[in-house]
Motif scaffolding. Sequence first.
Motif, PDB file in Angstrom:
ATOM      1  N   ASN A 126      11.934  28.967   0.929  1.00  0.00           N
ATOM      2  CA  ASN A 126      13.390  29.010   1.065  1.00  0.00           C
ATOM      3  C   ASN A 126      13.887  30.081   2.032  1.00  0.00           C
ATOM      4  OD1 ASN A 126      13.980  26.846  -0.705  1.00  0.00           O
ATOM      5  ND2 ASN A 126      13.685  28.208  -2.450  1.00  0.00           N
ATOM      6  N   HIS A 127      13.009  30.746   2.739  1.00  0.00           N
ATOM      7  CA  HIS A 127      13.427  31.719   3.750  1.00  0.00           C
ATOM      8  C   HIS A 127      13.877  30.986   5.006  1.00  0.00           C
ATOM      9  CE1 HIS A 127      11.062  35.451   2.190  1.00  0.00           C
ATOM     10  NE2 HIS A 127      11.628  34.786   1.207  1.00  0.00           N
ATOM     11  N   GLU A 128      14.618  31.671   5.841  1.00  0.00           N
ATOM     12  CA  GLU A 128      15.016  31.128   7.132  1.00  0.00           C
ATOM     13  C   GLU A 128      13.814  31.134   8.077  1.00  0.00           C
ATOM     14  OE1 GLU A 128      18.127  29.933   8.353  1.00  0.00           O
ATOM     15  OE2 GLU A 128      18.516  29.876   6.199  1.00  0.00           O
ATOM     16  N   THR A 129      13.820  30.217   9.027  1.00  0.00           N
ATOM     17  CA  THR A 129      12.785  30.179  10.053  1.00  0.00           C
ATOM     18  C   THR A 129      12.998  31.339  11.014  1.00  0.00           C
ATOM     19  OG1 THR A 129      12.639  27.790   9.885  1.00  0.00           O
ATOM     20  CG2 THR A 129      11.826  28.776  11.919  1.00  0.00           C
ATOM     21  N   THR A 130      11.911  31.980  11.404  1.00  0.00           N
ATOM     22  CA  THR A 130      11.945  33.097  12.342  1.00  0.00           C
ATOM     23  C   THR A 130      11.290  32.661  13.641  1.00  0.00           C
ATOM     24  OG1 THR A 130      11.726  34.653  10.517  1.00  0.00           O
ATOM     25  CG2 THR A 130      11.194  35.474  12.711  1.00  0.00           C
ATOM     26  N   SER A 131      11.969  32.919  14.754  1.00  0.00           N
ATOM     27  CA  SER A 131      11.359  32.641  16.057  1.00  0.00           C
ATOM     28  C   SER A 131      10.515  33.834  16.452  1.00  0.00           C
ATOM     29  CB  SER A 131      12.429  32.399  17.114  1.00  0.00           C
ATOM     30  OG  SER A 131      13.105  31.200  16.830  1.00  0.00           O
ATOM     31  N   GLY A 132       9.352  33.534  17.007  1.00  0.00           N
ATOM     32  CA  GLY A 132       8.472  34.592  17.488  1.00  0.00           C
ATOM     33  C   GLY A 132       8.616  34.740  18.984  1.00  0.00           C
ATOM     34  N   ASN A 133       7.536  35.058  19.638  1.00  0.00           N
ATOM     35  CA  ASN A 133       7.542  35.242  21.086  1.00  0.00           C
ATOM     36  C   ASN A 133       7.687  33.911  21.812  1.00  0.00           C
ATOM     37  OD1 ASN A 133       7.236  37.967  20.797  1.00  0.00           O
ATOM     38  ND2 ASN A 133       5.029  37.952  21.120  1.00  0.00           N
ATOM     39  N   GLU A 134       8.228  33.984  23.009  1.00  0.00           N
ATOM     40  CA  GLU A 134       8.382  32.815  23.871  1.00  0.00           C
ATOM     41  C   GLU A 134       7.819  33.171  25.238  1.00  0.00           C
ATOM     42  OE1 GLU A 134      12.172  30.582  25.779  1.00  0.00           O
ATOM     43  OE2 GLU A 134      12.157  30.718  23.595  1.00  0.00           O
ATOM     44  N   THR A 135       6.997  32.284  25.782  1.00  0.00           N
ATOM     45  CA  THR A 135       6.408  32.521  27.093  1.00  0.00           C
ATOM     46  C   THR A 135       6.620  31.288  27.959  1.00  0.00           C
ATOM     47  OG1 THR A 135       4.249  31.639  26.450  1.00  0.00           O
ATOM     48  CG2 THR A 135       4.608  33.993  26.076  1.00  0.00           C
ATOM     49  N   THR A 136       6.244  31.397  29.224  1.00  0.00           N
ATOM     50  CA  THR A 136       6.350  30.226  30.095  1.00  0.00           C
ATOM     51  C   THR A 136       5.371  29.163  29.624  1.00  0.00           C
ATOM     52  OG1 THR A 136       4.761  31.192  31.614  1.00  0.00           O
ATOM     53  CG2 THR A 136       7.095  31.544  32.102  1.00  0.00           C
ATOM     54  N   GLY A 137       5.660  27.933  29.963  1.00  0.00           N
ATOM     55  CA  GLY A 137       4.893  26.783  29.490  1.00  0.00           C
ATOM     56  C   GLY A 137       3.408  26.836  29.795  1.00  0.00           C
ATOM     57  N   THR A 138       2.675  25.999  29.109  1.00  0.00           N
ATOM     58  CA  THR A 138       1.231  25.913  29.263  1.00  0.00           C
ATOM     59  C   THR A 138       0.768  24.532  28.843  1.00  0.00           C
ATOM     60  OG1 THR A 138      -0.860  26.956  28.686  1.00  0.00           O
ATOM     61  CG2 THR A 138       0.758  26.785  26.954  1.00  0.00           C
ATOM     62  N   ASN A 139      -0.459  24.173  29.158  1.00  0.00           N
ATOM     63  CA  ASN A 139      -0.998  22.872  28.779  1.00  0.00           C
ATOM     64  C   ASN A 139      -1.834  22.911  27.520  1.00  0.00           C
ATOM     65  OD1 ASN A 139       0.182  21.748  31.006  1.00  0.00           O
ATOM     66  ND2 ASN A 139      -1.667  21.803  32.242  1.00  0.00           N
ATOM     67  N   TRP A 140      -2.278  24.078  27.090  1.00  0.00           N
ATOM     68  CA  TRP A 140      -3.160  24.199  25.931  1.00  0.00           C
ATOM     69  C   TRP A 140      -2.563  25.159  24.915  1.00  0.00           C
ATOM     70  CZ3 TRP A 140      -7.802  21.629  25.301  1.00  0.00           C
ATOM     71  CH2 TRP A 140      -8.259  20.923  26.422  1.00  0.00           C
ATOM     72  N   LEU A 141      -2.673  24.795  23.632  1.00  0.00           N
ATOM     73  CA  LEU A 141      -2.201  25.625  22.531  1.00  0.00           C
ATOM     74  C   LEU A 141      -3.341  25.842  21.544  1.00  0.00           C
ATOM     75  CD1 LEU A 141       1.146  23.775  21.731  1.00  0.00           C
ATOM     76  CD2 LEU A 141       0.844  25.807  23.165  1.00  0.00           C
ATOM     77  N   ARG A 142      -3.283  26.964  20.857  1.00  0.00           N
ATOM     78  CA  ARG A 142      -4.296  27.282  19.850  1.00  0.00           C
ATOM     79  C   ARG A 142      -3.655  28.118  18.767  1.00  0.00           C
ATOM     80  NH1 ARG A 142      -9.588  30.889  21.310  1.00  0.00           N
ATOM     81  NH2 ARG A 142     -10.565  30.876  19.261  1.00  0.00           N
ATOM     82  N   ILE A 143      -4.008  27.837  17.510  1.00  0.00           N
ATOM     83  CA  ILE A 143      -3.542  28.646  16.387  1.00  0.00           C
ATOM     84  C   ILE A 143      -4.757  28.958  15.524  1.00  0.00           C
ATOM     85  CG2 ILE A 143      -2.900  26.693  14.911  1.00  0.00           C
ATOM     86  CD1 ILE A 143      -0.386  28.394  14.122  1.00  0.00           C
ATOM     87  N   ARG A 144      -4.849  30.222  15.093  1.00  0.00           N
ATOM     88  CA  ARG A 144      -6.009  30.670  14.323  1.00  0.00           C
ATOM     89  C   ARG A 144      -5.527  31.456  13.106  1.00  0.00           C
ATOM     90  NH1 ARG A 144      -9.850  34.005  17.742  1.00  0.00           N
ATOM     91  NH2 ARG A 144      -8.172  35.514  17.600  1.00  0.00           N
ATOM     92  N   ARG A 145      -6.125  31.139  11.960  1.00  0.00           N
ATOM     93  CA  ARG A 145      -5.836  31.883  10.732  1.00  0.00           C
ATOM     94  C   ARG A 145      -7.103  32.607  10.301  1.00  0.00           C
ATOM     95  NH1 ARG A 145      -3.988  30.081   4.633  1.00  0.00           N
ATOM     96  NH2 ARG A 145      -6.158  30.122   4.017  1.00  0.00           N
ATOM     97  N   GLN A 146      -6.972  33.920  10.104  1.00  0.00           N
ATOM     98  CA  GLN A 146      -8.037  34.745   9.548  1.00  0.00           C
ATOM     99  C   GLN A 146      -7.403  35.546   8.422  1.00  0.00           C
ATOM    100  OE1 GLN A 146      -9.050  36.467  13.488  1.00  0.00           O
ATOM    101  NE2 GLN A 146     -11.158  35.903  12.953  1.00  0.00           N
ATOM    102  N   GLY A 147      -7.661  35.113   7.178  1.00  0.00           N
ATOM    103  CA  GLY A 147      -6.976  35.723   6.049  1.00  0.00           C
ATOM    104  C   GLY A 147      -5.496  35.402   6.137  1.00  0.00           C
ATOM    105  N   ASP A 148      -4.646  36.426   6.074  1.00  0.00           N
ATOM    106  CA  ASP A 148      -3.200  36.226   6.216  1.00  0.00           C
ATOM    107  C   ASP A 148      -2.718  36.440   7.648  1.00  0.00           C
ATOM    108  OD1 ASP A 148      -2.853  35.591   3.568  1.00  0.00           O
ATOM    109  OD2 ASP A 148      -2.234  37.610   2.961  1.00  0.00           O
ATOM    110  N   ALA A 149      -3.620  36.746   8.568  1.00  0.00           N
ATOM    111  CA  ALA A 149      -3.253  36.945   9.976  1.00  0.00           C
ATOM    112  C   ALA A 149      -3.303  35.603  10.709  1.00  0.00           C
ATOM    113  CB  ALA A 149      -4.194  37.939  10.637  1.00  0.00           C
TER     114      ALA A 149
END
Length: 182
Positions: A126-149
Amino acid sequence: MRLLSNHLLSLIFCSFVSVVTVTVGQTELFYAKKIGATATGFASYHCETERFEIKSEASHISGSVDSFQFIYRELTGDLDITVHVPSIHASLAGLMIRSGSGENMPFAMVGVEGANTITRYRLGTNHETTSGNETTGTNWLRIRRQGDAVSSFRSADGIDWALIETRTVDLGHLVYAGMVAV
C-alpha cells in the motif's frame, strides 16, 4: 545466484501489443496474470514461435495500486534476469520482481519508458511507487536480487553492464519475477 533459467529474453513491442521472445526448456513454467482490477488485455505464450504476447490496456505502474499484465515465474532466493528490448512502442516495458500478485504489493522494476531507462519501486504494501534513477535509453536491461538488495543495470550490447542503482527492497522469500509491459 539463481537465474530466471538461462534464457535470453527479447522484448519486441508493437503498438499496445508486446511480443516477447523466450527460449525455454520443457521444464520451465511461466504464468500470465492480470495484476489489478482495471487491467484489461491478455498475456499468452505461443509454442510454435516460442513467443510471449502481452496486450495490456488501461494499465499503469504507479501510485499505491498497479494495473497491468504480467508474465512471470515464482522463484525463491537470489536471481538475475536479463532482457533485450530492440524497440518499444508501449509506454513502459521491462523486468519486474514482485512480492506477490496483489495490486499493491512491493516490487522492484527496471524498464524502458520512451527514450529512457528507468527504475521504479514500491517499498511496502500500500505504499506509493517511488521512481529511482533515470538514464538515457538502452537496448538491454538486467535486474538482480541478492538478499534484499536489488540492482538494476543497462547495456548497449548485453555484455558490458552499467549499474543504474542498488536499493534495499524487502520482497520476502517467494517472489514473482518476469516481464511487464504497460
